[in-house]
Design an enzyme around this catalytic site. Sequence first.
Site, short mmCIF file in Angstrom:
data_model
loop_
_atom_site.label_atom_id
_atom_site.label_comp_id
_atom_site.label_asym_id
_atom_site.label_seq_id
_atom_site.Cartn_x
_atom_site.Cartn_y
_atom_site.Cartn_z
N ARG A 21 4.28 -11.09 -1.13
CA ARG A 21 5.50 -10.97 -0.32
C ARG A 21 5.86 -12.28 0.36
O ARG A 21 5.01 -12.87 1.03
CB ARG A 21 5.33 -9.89 0.75
CG ARG A 21 5.26 -8.50 0.16
CD ARG A 21 4.81 -7.49 1.19
NE ARG A 21 4.31 -6.31 0.52
CZ ARG A 21 5.00 -5.17 0.40
NH1 ARG A 21 6.19 -5.07 0.92
NH2 ARG A 21 4.48 -4.14 -0.23
N SER A 136 2.95 17.55 1.96
CA SER A 136 3.67 16.29 2.10
C SER A 136 4.43 15.97 0.82
O SER A 136 3.87 16.04 -0.28
CB SER A 136 2.62 15.20 2.39
OG SER A 136 3.20 13.94 2.50
N LYS A 247 17.08 0.97 12.96
CA LYS A 247 17.90 0.75 11.76
C LYS A 247 19.37 0.93 12.15
O LYS A 247 19.97 0.01 12.70
CB LYS A 247 17.41 1.62 10.63
CG LYS A 247 15.92 1.30 10.33
CD LYS A 247 15.39 1.91 9.08
CE LYS A 247 13.88 1.86 8.98
NZ LYS A 247 13.28 0.55 8.81
#
Length: 403
Positions: A21, A136, A247
């Site tokens: 990254r 989940s 956000k």
Amino acid sequence: MNFDLFFENKLDQLKNEGRYRVFADLERQAGNFPKAYVHRNGEVKEITVWCSNDYLGMGQNPKVLEAMRSALDEHGAGAGGTRNISGTNHYHVLLEQELAALHGKEAALLFTSGYVSNMATLSTLAANMPNAIVFSDSDNHASMIEGIRHSRAEKRIFKHNDPEDLARLLAQAPANSTKIVAFESVYSMDGDVAPIAELCDVADKFGAMTYIDEVHAVGLYGPNGGGITDREGLSDRLTLIEGTLAKAFGVMGGYIAGSRALIDFVRSYSSGFIFTTALSPVLAAGALASVRHLRNSQEERVAHQAAARKLKTKLKAAGFPVMENDTHIVPLMVGNPTCCFYASEHLMDKYGIYVQPINYPTVPRGTERLRLTPTPYHTEADMDFLLDALDDTWNQCGIRAIA
Ligand code: PLP
């Protein structure tokens, strides 16, 4: 052991797989979003950001900036400690009341990020409720997965957005277990939306608690900006709604909203809430201004959806492989980590366009992509420039050949 050699070898593995990254060194320009300056190869140049999760540009909204400035001047920089030790800042109280109202719930609780709110809440619930089993969704975010893992409770993974598979797994669970069904509303990498009502129907049938992550939907959907549950009138079907202030609300912090007893329980038992310094009053004041604004204004939401629609239409018309969805997220498929990385580099170096490559483990191998997030502030000219740049990039990087 040579520790550094170990670390370097592990890093080389990532580099060889093309998924090391690299973060752009950016200075966002308040008042000129999505423009930013990038520091790169010894130079500084202006670029356009196409991958910010400040979806509505609320990070530069004048009301938000003013609220943060005056909180800073009046109350100083930090919260001064954990709420447990140093007390609650009044902005925390006001913001929690606002968030509870946003979701039509009795109470809300703030955390330092959305990640921490998921991690702390799911781990606290699943560790403390008797014989808990967490059901989940297979595409749940890392913060939910970590919370479940940390609880040491049993976990059953249901097929993504599949109520039938959830029902099958719930039916197999012991009658005396506490069942917690955890899923998201908008999945941030594909931009698809959960069948919330159907999942709640199944959960209700088996007496399960419902936990929804609305991180990529709060501020963006529903008449109040309460997310997809707000848009679909489903807030009361969820035991707990989790969201972020970082956000669409453009600031920082995370939260949960639910019944008074549930929120008080997490407040009282959650290590991830109790033992960390509270959100700065400056952040809380900014987030409060942002949530209040977006509860009343539809303007940003309407312009945001229009921008997403317009960009998708242009990309499809030009033959780019855009993944279909009904949300604001525009995944442009590449399908190879090295190509994805070089496409991103080429866009930045040649065109001053910043769009981060999305590689494994964020998405499955072979589905690497560029994830575009158009905002109300991206102009038609920005879009046309992006399209031309992508056209050249697709040719330069040979992406058309592999797609
Ligand atoms: N949940 C989802 C689905 C996310 O995508 C993210 C972050 O990207 C988070 C939670 C964490 O939120 P935050 O960035 O506020 O820590």
